[in-house]
Design a protein around this motif. Sequence first.
Motif, PDB file in Angstrom:
ATOM      1  N   CYS A  41       0.753  -1.156  -0.108  1.00  0.00           N
ATOM      2  CA  CYS A  41       0.083  -0.141  -0.005  1.00  0.00           C
ATOM      3  C   CYS A  41       0.818   1.215  -0.071  1.00  0.00           C
ATOM      4  N   ASN A  42       2.095   1.127  -0.253  1.00  0.00           N
ATOM      5  CA  ASN A  42       2.933   2.242  -0.263  1.00  0.00           C
ATOM      6  C   ASN A  42       3.833   2.188  -1.460  1.00  0.00           C
ATOM      7  N   HIS A  43       3.465   1.370  -2.274  1.00  0.00           N
ATOM      8  CA  HIS A  43       4.109   1.412  -3.583  1.00  0.00           C
ATOM      9  C   HIS A  43       3.417   2.236  -4.738  1.00  0.00           C
ATOM     10  N   GLN A  44       4.267   3.232  -4.988  1.00  0.00           N
ATOM     11  CA  GLN A  44       3.890   4.379  -5.670  1.00  0.00           C
ATOM     12  C   GLN A  44       3.226   3.828  -7.107  1.00  0.00           C
ATOM     13  N   GLN A  50      -3.731   2.039  -9.785  1.00  0.00           N
ATOM     14  CA  GLN A  50      -4.845   2.392  -9.323  1.00  0.00           C
ATOM     15  C   GLN A  50      -5.781   3.533  -9.161  1.00  0.00           C
ATOM     16  N   ASN A  51      -4.834   4.591  -9.291  1.00  0.00           N
ATOM     17  CA  ASN A  51      -5.609   5.989  -8.885  1.00  0.00           C
ATOM     18  C   ASN A  51      -6.111   5.848  -7.628  1.00  0.00           C
ATOM     19  N   ILE A  52      -5.588   5.462  -6.650  1.00  0.00           N
ATOM     20  CA  ILE A  52      -6.056   5.433  -5.301  1.00  0.00           C
ATOM     21  C   ILE A  52      -4.773   6.060  -4.181  1.00  0.00           C
ATOM     22  N   THR A  53      -5.152   6.392  -3.059  1.00  0.00           N
ATOM     23  CA  THR A  53      -4.257   6.630  -2.030  1.00  0.00           C
ATOM     24  C   THR A  53      -3.602   5.724  -1.190  1.00  0.00           C
ATOM     25  N   SER A  54      -2.792   5.759  -0.489  1.00  0.00           N
ATOM     26  CA  SER A  54      -2.285   4.553   0.606  1.00  0.00           C
ATOM     27  C   SER A  54      -3.411   4.368   1.644  1.00  0.00           C
ATOM     28  N   GLN A  56      -6.615   4.409   1.148  1.00  0.00           N
ATOM     29  CA  GLN A  56      -7.694   3.891   0.367  1.00  0.00           C
ATOM     30  C   GLN A  56      -7.145   2.364  -0.053  1.00  0.00           C
ATOM     31  N   CYS A  57      -5.952   2.121  -0.174  1.00  0.00           N
ATOM     32  CA  CYS A  57      -5.459   0.919  -0.437  1.00  0.00           C
ATOM     33  C   CYS A  57      -5.446   0.035   1.043  1.00  0.00           C
ATOM     34  N   ASN A  58      -5.122   0.664   2.113  1.00  0.00           N
ATOM     35  CA  ASN A  58      -5.116  -0.051   3.189  1.00  0.00           C
ATOM     36  C   ASN A  58      -6.608  -0.342   3.786  1.00  0.00           C
ATOM     37  N   SER A  59      -7.434   0.262   3.312  1.00  0.00           N
ATOM     38  CA  SER A  59      -9.083   0.195   3.672  1.00  0.00           C
ATOM     39  C   SER A  59      -9.568  -0.791   2.941  1.00  0.00           C
ATOM     40  N   ARG A  60      -9.217  -0.791   1.799  1.00  0.00           N
ATOM     41  CA  ARG A  60      -9.512  -1.960   0.780  1.00  0.00           C
ATOM     42  C   ARG A  60      -8.933  -3.109   1.180  1.00  0.00           C
ATOM     43  N   PHE A  61      -7.446  -3.301   1.573  1.00  0.00           N
ATOM     44  CA  PHE A  61      -6.648  -4.477   1.951  1.00  0.00           C
ATOM     45  C   PHE A  61      -7.315  -5.048   3.053  1.00  0.00           C
ATOM     46  N   SER A  62      -7.705  -4.036   4.230  1.00  0.00           N
ATOM     47  CA  SER A  62      -8.301  -4.530   5.263  1.00  0.00           C
ATOM     48  C   SER A  62      -9.825  -5.217   5.229  1.00  0.00           C
ATOM     49  N   ALA A  63     -10.576  -4.476   4.519  1.00  0.00           N
ATOM     50  CA  ALA A  63     -12.065  -5.018   4.172  1.00  0.00           C
ATOM     51  C   ALA A  63     -12.062  -6.228   3.458  1.00  0.00           C
ATOM     52  N   SER A  64     -11.042  -6.449   2.659  1.00  0.00           N
ATOM     53  CA  SER A  64     -11.178  -7.942   1.702  1.00  0.00           C
ATOM     54  C   SER A  64     -10.437  -8.978   2.056  1.00  0.00           C
ATOM     55  N   SER A  92       0.186 -13.648  -5.956  1.00  0.00           N
ATOM     56  CA  SER A  92       0.103 -12.313  -6.680  1.00  0.00           C
ATOM     57  C   SER A  92      -1.646 -12.190  -6.856  1.00  0.00           C
ATOM     58  N   ARG A  93      -2.307 -13.216  -7.153  1.00  0.00           N
ATOM     59  CA  ARG A  93      -3.716 -12.915  -7.171  1.00  0.00           C
ATOM     60  C   ARG A  93      -4.257 -12.418  -5.840  1.00  0.00           C
ATOM     61  N   LEU A  94      -3.667 -13.210  -4.717  1.00  0.00           N
ATOM     62  CA  LEU A  94      -4.225 -12.554  -3.421  1.00  0.00           C
ATOM     63  C   LEU A  94      -4.150 -11.218  -3.252  1.00  0.00           C
ATOM     64  N   ALA A  95      -2.735 -10.730  -3.407  1.00  0.00           N
ATOM     65  CA  ALA A  95      -2.548  -9.472  -3.424  1.00  0.00           C
ATOM     66  C   ALA A  95      -3.288  -8.417  -4.319  1.00  0.00           C
ATOM     67  N   ASN A  96      -3.540  -8.837  -5.797  1.00  0.00           N
ATOM     68  CA  ASN A  96      -4.393  -8.037  -6.592  1.00  0.00           C
ATOM     69  C   ASN A  96      -5.941  -8.053  -5.974  1.00  0.00           C
ATOM     70  N   CYS A  97      -6.325  -9.090  -5.409  1.00  0.00           N
ATOM     71  CA  CYS A  97      -7.710  -9.207  -4.872  1.00  0.00           C
ATOM     72  C   CYS A  97      -7.748  -8.105  -3.634  1.00  0.00           C
ATOM     73  N   LEU A  98      -6.876  -8.191  -2.661  1.00  0.00           N
ATOM     74  CA  LEU A  98      -6.647  -7.233  -1.623  1.00  0.00           C
ATOM     75  C   LEU A  98      -6.777  -5.993  -1.669  1.00  0.00           C
ATOM     76  N   THR A  99      -6.220  -5.586  -2.954  1.00  0.00           N
ATOM     77  CA  THR A  99      -5.872  -4.154  -3.197  1.00  0.00           C
ATOM     78  C   THR A  99      -7.062  -3.703  -4.373  1.00  0.00           C
ATOM     79  N   GLY A 100      -7.682  -4.666  -4.550  1.00  0.00           N
ATOM     80  CA  GLY A 100      -9.190  -4.313  -5.454  1.00  0.00           C
ATOM     81  C   GLY A 100      -8.635  -4.354  -7.044  1.00  0.00           C
ATOM     82  N   ARG A 101      -7.578  -4.825  -7.390  1.00  0.00           N
ATOM     83  CA  ARG A 101      -6.985  -5.049  -8.780  1.00  0.00           C
ATOM     84  C   ARG A 101      -7.611  -6.350  -9.427  1.00  0.00           C
ATOM     85  N   THR A 102      -8.571  -6.824  -8.974  1.00  0.00           N
ATOM     86  CA  THR A 102      -9.057  -8.069  -9.634  1.00  0.00           C
ATOM     87  C   THR A 102     -10.060  -7.936 -10.902  1.00  0.00           C
TER      88      THR A 102
END
Length: 102
Positions: A41-44, A50-54, A56-64, A92-102
């Motif tokens: 979630c800090n990978h620029q 994804q056009n999101i902030t860190s 937002q990424c952390n929120s998506r990650f935790s919620a997913s 890789s699929r898990l990381a993508n899912c957690l950040t909303g990149r599915t």
Amino acid sequence: MKKLLLLVAICAGGYYYYLKSNLYTHDVTIKTVLSKQTEICNHQGMLKHQNITSEQCNSRFSASIDRCVSDLKSQYPGEKFSSEEEANAAGSRLANCLTGRT
């Protein structure tokens, strides 16, 4: 003496195989990806793509987490992956899912 060295070599080889085979379990892959939340979630580049902030990424990650882990386990039944490549693809699929990149 040769028998002792052979026994040590066999034990070391067996232990190495045991450790390596445990790297391909679902639990290890899931724990590894979850432990990288801050890094992910800090990978620029990913945030920009994804056009999101860190935040937002952390929120998506935790919620997913529950949904994405459940998806991974249903997609790859059993306790272990069949290969290192499959474990990497699942991570890789898990990381993508957690950040909303599915």
